[in-house]
Design a protein around this motif. Structure first.
Motif, PDB file in Angstrom:
ATOM      1  N   TYR A 173      -4.012  -2.562  -6.648  1.00 52.71           N
ATOM      2  CA  TYR A 173      -4.088  -3.826  -5.900  1.00 52.71           C
ATOM      3  C   TYR A 173      -4.606  -4.958  -6.793  1.00 52.71           C
ATOM      4  CZ  TYR A 173      -5.768  -7.216  -2.468  1.00 52.71           C
ATOM      5  OH  TYR A 173      -6.012  -8.362  -1.762  1.00 52.71           O
ATOM      6  N   GLU A 219      -5.814   3.140  -5.584  1.00 52.86           N
ATOM      7  CA  GLU A 219      -5.100   2.089  -4.865  1.00 52.86           C
ATOM      8  C   GLU A 219      -5.746   0.727  -5.117  1.00 52.86           C
ATOM      9  OE1 GLU A 219      -2.889   1.747  -0.677  1.00 52.86           O
ATOM     10  OE2 GLU A 219      -5.043   2.063  -0.474  1.00 52.86           O
ATOM     11  N   PRO A 251       0.829  -1.209   0.000  1.00 50.23           N
ATOM     12  CA  PRO A 251       0.000   0.000   0.000  1.00 50.23           C
ATOM     13  C   PRO A 251       0.863   1.259   0.000  1.00 50.23           C
ATOM     14  CG  PRO A 251       0.027  -1.011   2.178  1.00 50.23           C
ATOM     15  CD  PRO A 251       0.714  -1.975   1.259  1.00 50.23           C
ATOM     16  N   ASP A 252       0.349   2.301  -0.612  1.00 46.37           N
ATOM     17  CA  ASP A 252       1.030   3.587  -0.654  1.00 46.37           C
ATOM     18  C   ASP A 252       0.731   4.329   0.654  1.00 46.37           C
ATOM     19  OD1 ASP A 252       2.065   6.062  -1.116  1.00 46.37           O
ATOM     20  OD2 ASP A 252       1.013   6.409  -3.020  1.00 46.37           O
TER      21      ASP A 252
END
Length: 493
Positions: A175, A171, A138-139
């Motif tokens: 993913y 995101e 994850p960012d």
């Protein structure tokens, strides 16, 4: 205990009594002692000799320890061990077949993911350079991840606490792109009943056996080509169905839930990104539960959507389940299926129920009786059978835990939650109980869209189940259930 050991030793040495000395005491000959050492070890032999002397010190003959009761106990233990080994072998073979099936499915998905779809859609390559095999990270610079990280560490987050759904959508896209194949597998996860099915990977709207099982090949030699007649088995049609999920989620409402989950599972926010939590904790568990119900008792209903989309259909309207298909075959009076206890109602009396189940399994065709098969059944029925069996034979123990094997058969009950309340049970080989899923990854999609403060999760896929050959089905349908509405397949023949 000494009587059992004595019986085993005598049987191993192939004698009915030991040699005696001048005082009438048993003596182990050198060759016998050596044989026992080779088989059980020196420590066992020394211990046995001491026990032998102790038993005979009051004048009793060692052979008298082997009473009829001891022999009966040993015989029971031998039979129990044989049954246990047979069950272990059956389970090992089932596990081996399941592992091979899953490996074949994974190889097929991997191979097909490298091929372009028929409609020239976006190609999923699976190439490491494009991130398909890389683990998603994850960012943590995104606002929602910073909020979660700060809250998890007990710090005060100074930024904007409103969830930016556009960031969350981006995101989610990354993913799904990085772990697409795994997500597709988990979207189509193995439910309780699918474990007992064999998979067909197809993109056809319906499938049907092109060649039934070969029933005979042996014949007398003559110098001419004399192929044997075709099988008389009757293939059934299995219809494929397109399913979907449309799930709205308000991210701001689930942040506290995610924090609680991280605490309970001792996970770091990077181990459970919000996008993964939404799929694996909110959606997939409920999806598996509803898929299991639809695969069992679903009744397909055509949905006539209006221009604005119309109302969402019920989960059980998505497809015809296997119980629904069996009822349709019964309503259509399909004579190729063996209808167990036809016209009988299962007794509420425990002992009578045991007799009915014994009668039902005796109606399975001789060709199938030697096969290890499952009795797929309403869990309530399995509980009633188990309690009745325990009441009639209270001294017997269930060595396989929850697994309930029917005496003197290769059949074991498989209670399926989707069948609860139906009163139905059926027996069929795993290769005859089919699960359909798409072989083209492009026909399975999952995505997220933003809608003000909400995000919408959407997914589409093809799925179905059914039976391959009518003659390999042995089913019981309660008389009061026979008149229910037919499935959309109309018997499937």
């Amino acid at each position: 205990m000494f009587g059992k050991v004595m019986s085993v030793v005598l049987a191993f040495l192939g004698i009915s009594a030991f040699a005696k000395d001048k005082n009438g005491k048993s003596v182990l000959l050198s060759v016998q002692e050596e044989q026992l050492k080779q088989k059980y070890g020196e420590k066992f032999v020394e211990s046995f000799k001491k026990d032998l002397a102790e038993f005979e010190k009051d004048g009793a003959a060692a052979e008298s320890a082997v009473t009829g009761e001891v022999q009966a106990q040993l015989e029971d233990e031998r039979e129990s061990n044989v049954r246990l080994m047979d069950r272990i072998k059956a389970l090992q073979e089932s596990e081996k077949q399941m592992k091979a099936l899953l490996e074949e499915r994974d190889k097929t998905i991997e191979r097909l993911s490298k091929e372009p779809a028929a409609d020239a859609g976006e190609q999923v390559t699976g190439d490491n350079d494009k991130g398909m095999a890389k683990k998603f990270k994850p960012d943590m610079s995104l606002a929602h991840n910073q909020w979660l990280d700060a809250a998890f560490k007990g710090a005060a987050y100074s930024g904007n606490t409103t969830i930016d759904t556009t960031e969350l959508q981006k995101e989610f896209g990354k993913y799904v792109s990085s772990e697409r194949l795994q997500i597709i597998k988990d979207l189509m996860g193995t439910t309780e009943s699918i474990r007992y099915m064999s998979t067909i990977m197809t993109d056809k709207t319906e499938v049907r056996a092109q060649q039934a099982a070969i029933d005979s090949v042996l014949q007398q030699f003559v110098p001419y080509w004399t192929p044997k007649s075709k099988s008389t088995f009757t293939p059934l049609t299995i219809r494929n169905y397109k399913c979907k999920i449309n799930v709205p989620v308000k991210p701001s409402d689930i942040m506290e839930d995610i924090l609680g989950y991280l605490y309970d599972e001792n996970l770091d926010p990077q181990d459970m990104p919000i996008v993964r939590y939404i799929l694996y904790q909110l959606i997939f568990p409920k999806l598996d539960e509803e898929r299991e119900q639809a695969l069992a008792v679903g009744v397909y209903k055509e949905n006539s959507a209006s221009q604005d989309g119309g109302a969402a259909s019920d989960a059980l309207d998505c497809m015809d389940g296997y119980v629904t298909q069996l009822k349709a075959l019964k309503t259509a009076s399909n004579k190729k299926v063996t209808w167990l206890l036809d016209g009988e109602t299962l007794s509420t009396d425990g002992e009578a129920l045991l007799e009915q189940i014994d009668k039902a399994v005796d109606q399975v065709k001789p060709l199938y009786r030697k096969k290890s098969m499952f009795v797929h059944a309403d869990p309530d029925l399995v509980i009633r059978y188990s309690r009745a069996y325990r009441e009639k034979y209270p001294w017997l123990k269930n060595q396989d835990g929850e697994k309930v094997k029917i005496d003197f058969t290769n059949f074991t009950f498989a209670p399926l939650e989707g069948m609860r309340g139906t009163g139905v049970f059926f027996i069929t080989p795993k290769e005859n109980f089919k699960h359909l899923m798409s072989k083209d990854p492009q026909r399975t999609s999952i995505r997220m869209e933003t809608n003000h403060y909400n995000v919408d999760i959407m997914a589409e896929w093809w799925e179905a189940c059914g039976f391959w050959l009518a003659e390999a089905i042995f089913a019981y349908i309660p008389p009061e259930e026979e008149e229910e509405p037919e499935s959309s397949q109309g018997g499937g023949v």
